[in-house]
Design an enzyme around this catalytic site. Structure first.
Site, short mmCIF file in Angstrom:
data_model
loop_
_atom_site.label_atom_id
_atom_site.label_comp_id
_atom_site.label_asym_id
_atom_site.label_seq_id
_atom_site.Cartn_x
_atom_site.Cartn_y
_atom_site.Cartn_z
N THR A 49 -2.11 -4.77 8.90
CA THR A 49 -2.33 -5.04 7.48
C THR A 49 -3.57 -5.93 7.40
OG1 THR A 49 0.04 -5.02 7.06
CG2 THR A 49 -1.35 -6.03 5.38
N LYS A 77 -0.50 -0.67 0.36
CA LYS A 77 0.33 -1.71 0.99
C LYS A 77 0.28 -3.02 0.20
CE LYS A 77 2.20 -4.21 4.38
NZ LYS A 77 3.53 -4.08 4.86
N LYS A 110 0.41 -13.94 3.51
CA LYS A 110 -0.78 -13.22 3.97
C LYS A 110 -1.05 -12.02 3.05
CE LYS A 110 -2.32 -10.01 7.50
NZ LYS A 110 -2.09 -9.28 8.73
#
Ligand code: NAD
Length: 291
Positions: free
Chosen positions: A87, A162, A237
């Protein structure tokens, strides 16, 4: 296929292991983590990538991805596929894809959801960005590591999907936790609250599938002392990546921004680091309106 796998941490190790179990020849490299069963140890990232049909990266962030990409792209065979499952920020995903294409390679960004248990069980969901031809080459590998792969569009589209998903998840988890804390103070039984909301218009994955209240709803990290699961710092994050992306395209995301602030306070100033992201509930429970 001959596969190079770089980044054998919590997620990468079980993914690489599953590919080896699936009959592929996997050469792995990590700066620190042990090499999983079935995977051959390479001495450098470039050695893992050399001669591979597909090179998979599963790394902590965009800066590390860019550094590893600079090392492996020059040694990868023309026509090979660079499959990044980390990611990372959309800009790094697109920059690495452009570099790979300029070198005669194909690139796919395919971040995952499903966490460590999904990685071990081979039930991850992949959201992929990149050309059709590359997606078709890696699809059998995604099918070993996961249960679903959605081809979302061109380079960066996987990362975009995502971070949008996780921005919704962060905001709905906070909304669910603050509502439970309010319900407590109003004297409402948590089981009744779950029963109503999980079958009413307030339902969400956070409430129905991952209920933050211990002893209520399906088993979740709340029933295990808020041991992750999905750690609060990983949610932070992803929320920061969503805000960085929103900034870069001038998108107004006030709920995402507030969710990022709350997780930042939880992780960096309170006791959230190392706890599941649903531990926002005990955080709210302890607080009044002025903190
Ligand atoms: P991790 O920290 O356990 O693993 C990352 C690995 O990369 C480490 O073993 C580290 O030694 C290695 N590494 C770092 N720099 C390297 C380099 N230059 N060369 C080779 N190896 C290097 O992290 P993780 O939990 O496995 O997550 C990996 C990625 O997956 C992250 O981008 C994360 O956001 C994403 N992700 C994690 C989860 C989760 O639940 N853990 C869920 C979805 C997505």
């Amino acid at each position: 296929m001959k596969i190079g796998f770089i980044g054998l941490g919590n997620m990468g190790a079980p993914m690489a292991h599953n590919l080896a179990q699936g009959g592929h020849e996997v050469s792995g490299f990590d700066l620190a983590a042990p090499i999983p069963d079935g995977v051959t140890k390479a001495s450098t990232a470039a050695a893992a990538a050399d001669g591979a049909d597909v090179v998979i990266t599963m790394l902590p962030n965009g800066a590390i991805l860019r550094a590893v990409a600079a090392e492996i792209i020059p040694v990868m065979a023309k026509g090979a596929v660079f499959l990044d499952c980390s990611t990372v920020d959309v800009a790094s995903a697109r920059a690495v894809a452009a570099q790979a294409e300029a070198a005669g390679l194909m690139a796919i960004d395919a971040p995952v959801s499903g966490g460590i248990t999904g990685a071990a069980a081979g039930t991850l969901t992949f959201m992929a960005g990149g050309p059709d031809a590359a997606f078709n080459i890696v699809k059998p590998l995604l099918d070993i590591m996961g249960q679903k792969a959605v081809h979302c569009g061109s380079a960066g589209a996987g990362q975009a999907a995502k971070i949008c998903n996780n921005m919704i998840l962060g905001a709905t988890m906070i909304a669910t936790c603050e509502a439970f804390a309010l319900a407590d103070k109003l004297g409402l039984d948590r089981a009744k609250m779950f029963d109503v909301v999980s079958t009413s218009s307030g339902y969400s994955w956070s409430m129905n599938a991952y209920c933050p209240a211990p002893g209520v709803g399906p088993k979740s990290p709340a029933d295990n002392g808020y041991k992750p699961g999905f750690a609060a710092e990983l949610m932070l994050k992803d929320l920061r990546l969503s805000q960085e992306a929103a900034q870069s395209v001038d998108a107004d995301t006030p709920m995402g921004a507030r969710a990022a602030e709350l997780y930042a306070a939880f992780v960096e100033q309170e006791d959230g680091r190392g706890r599941d992201f649903s531990a926002m509930l005990p955080r709210f429970e302890k607080r009044g309106r002025s903190g």
